[in-house]
Scaffold this active site. Structure first.
Site, PDB file in Angstrom:
ATOM      1  N   GLY A 115       0.794  -1.090  -0.058  1.00 36.90           N
ATOM      2  CA  GLY A 115      -0.076   0.257  -0.103  1.00 36.90           C
ATOM      3  C   GLY A 115       0.896   1.320   0.099  1.00 36.90           C
ATOM      4  O   GLY A 115       2.136   1.140   0.573  1.00 36.90           O
ATOM      5  N   CYS A 116       0.368   2.337  -0.640  1.00 39.76           N
ATOM      6  CA  CYS A 116       0.949   3.443  -0.415  1.00 39.76           C
ATOM      7  C   CYS A 116       1.412   4.114   0.881  1.00 39.76           C
ATOM      8  O   CYS A 116       2.492   4.358   1.110  1.00 39.76           O
ATOM      9  CB  CYS A 116       0.204   4.566  -1.091  1.00 39.76           C
ATOM     10  SG  CYS A 116      -1.382   4.858  -0.511  1.00 39.76           S
ATOM     11  N   TYR A 117       0.684   4.212   2.012  1.00 38.92           N
ATOM     12  CA  TYR A 117       0.779   4.663   3.313  1.00 38.92           C
ATOM     13  C   TYR A 117       1.913   3.730   3.773  1.00 38.92           C
ATOM     14  O   TYR A 117       2.842   4.212   4.376  1.00 38.92           O
ATOM     15  CB  TYR A 117      -0.338   4.588   4.120  1.00 38.92           C
ATOM     16  CG  TYR A 117      -1.329   5.804   4.122  1.00 38.92           C
ATOM     17  CD1 TYR A 117      -0.761   7.237   4.188  1.00 38.92           C
ATOM     18  CD2 TYR A 117      -2.392   5.863   3.767  1.00 38.92           C
ATOM     19  CE1 TYR A 117      -1.585   8.273   4.424  1.00 38.92           C
ATOM     20  CE2 TYR A 117      -3.401   6.763   4.168  1.00 38.92           C
ATOM     21  CZ  TYR A 117      -2.959   8.103   4.289  1.00 38.92           C
ATOM     22  OH  TYR A 117      -3.747   9.089   4.127  1.00 38.92           O
TER      23      TYR A 117
END
Ligand code: NAP
Length: 344
Positions: A152-154
């Site tokens: 995921g990006c976070y």
């Protein structure tokens, strides 16, 4: 080499398309959409130069195709930029025949309880075969797999600065991540809270503590490297299109100077082309806008450290890292086709 992109009309899928148009090892591109198959690519992707489309998409007559057509065309690699659940269903149909790189969360977890708490549906058997594709940390296992779960990006923005400190045991058992994301992090889906007039001139947090799905993904990866403590993850929505800024605080377990922290980051990342270490500066999202880099900085205050990191959520947090993973898996230079400079 033939490559297919599922969900290519979405934010992440479109970025993969743009990268692969310039990737020297990809000779044919199959652009797959559930809603736009049969349409001309040049009508849908008007930001792309027509000549570049012709060259790699002539085998499908410059058209967007369906999933069934993509299966028949036997791509060597598929990128799935579909929402979770839909993504797993599609990936399962390719996994025996192609290298599958999934940008959704479907195969990211080995911890069944964490996955089911975060996503609310049963953990998928196939996740056992997937390699968690945080490229800087999994390069050896990526080389020997045919299913990559892109992080995921976070999670990428949080783990890249945290993992070296956890591995070296210099931070204690309480970590607080305050992270800010641009609105493209939520995808293209039309929802009232993501409308321009709702977001502009507005700042807010959402899903704090452990209520955001990425908190479990971050925790699982930290625990894999020996972290046994508590995590609080506080995401915020900010009115920019793309970019993630994370400010992460933790107690230091022993006295550390800024030079000590620099040595730790150099130990893990000096030979990693997509990590920028800023000893004396707080990184900004514009440093990495459009690039596949994560920039890291830090500040020490008494017995605590604040670590800062920035990524472009659509590139290092999604499409770029997916291509980086393909490069590693297939033995190409790690950054082939990837942009490492900010476009701002
Ligand atoms: N946005 C980010 O920053 C980011 C970062 C890391 C990972 N991801 C992950 O990457 C995947 C794609 O994210 P995104 O932000 O690009 O999403 P998006 O902009 O909403 O695009 C998703 C695409 O998937 C297709 N799709 C097929 N079935 C769908 C369904 N049931 N509902 C909605 N769309 C459907 C649609 O394309 P067609 O109509 O053309 O089929 C849509 O354009 C997601 O799993 C997301 O969690 C996103």
């Amino acid at each position: 080499m033939k490559a297919a992109i599922l969900g290519a009309t979405g934010y992440a899928g479109t970025e993969i398309f743009k990268i692969l148009l310039n990737h020297p090892q990809v000779s044919e591109l199959f652009i797959v959409s559930s809603t736009k198959s049969g349409e001309q690519l040049s009508d849908v992707f008007r930001m792309l130069q027509k000549n570049s489309l012709n060259e790699k998409t002539k085998s499908t007559a410059g058209k967007i195709i369906s999933l069934e057509e993509a299966l028949d065309l036997k791509p060597a690699v598929i990128f799935s930029a579909l929402p979770h659940k839909s993504s797993a269903e599609a990936c399962c149909r390719f996994v025996e025949k192609s290298l599958v790189i999934d940008l959704s969360a479907d195969f990211r977890f080995k911890n069944k309880a964490y996955f089911e708490t975060a996503y609310g549906f049963p953990h998928l058997e196939l996740s056992k075969n997937a390699v968690y594709g945080l490229a800087e940390w999994a390069s050896e296992s990526i080389k020997a797999c045919n299913l990559i779960a892109n992080p995921g990006c976070y999670t990428t923005a949080s783990l890249l600065p945290l993992l070296p400190l956890v591995k070296e045991k210099v931070i204690g058992n309480s970590i607080v991540i305050n992270a800010l994301s641009g609105i493209s992090g939520a995808g293209k889906k039309p929802e009232e809270k993501y409308l321009f007039s709702e977001c502009v001139e507005n700042l807010t947090a959402y899903a704090p503590g452990m209520s955001h799905r990425h908190s479990y993904e971050i925790l699982e990866q930290l625990e894999n490297e020996g972290f046994k403590g508590k995590l609080l993850f506080n995401p915020h929505l900010v009115p920019v299109k793309r970019g993630i800024f994370a400010a992460i605080t933790a107690e230091l377990t022993k006295k550390q100077t800024s030079e000590d922290i620099l040595s730790i980051y150099q130990k893990y990342y000096s030979n990693k082309p997509c990590i920028t270490i800023n000893k004396n500066a707080i990184p900004q999202t514009k440093d990495v806008w459009g690039s596949n880099c994560c920039a890291i900085g830090w500040h020490i205050e008494a017995a605590q450290i604040i670590v800062f990191s920035v990524i472009d959520n659509l590139i290092k947090g999604a499409a770029g890292q997916a291509v980086q993973n393909m490069n590693i898996c297939l033995g190409f230079p790690e950054t082939l086709g990837l942009n490492l400079n900010s476009l701002l």
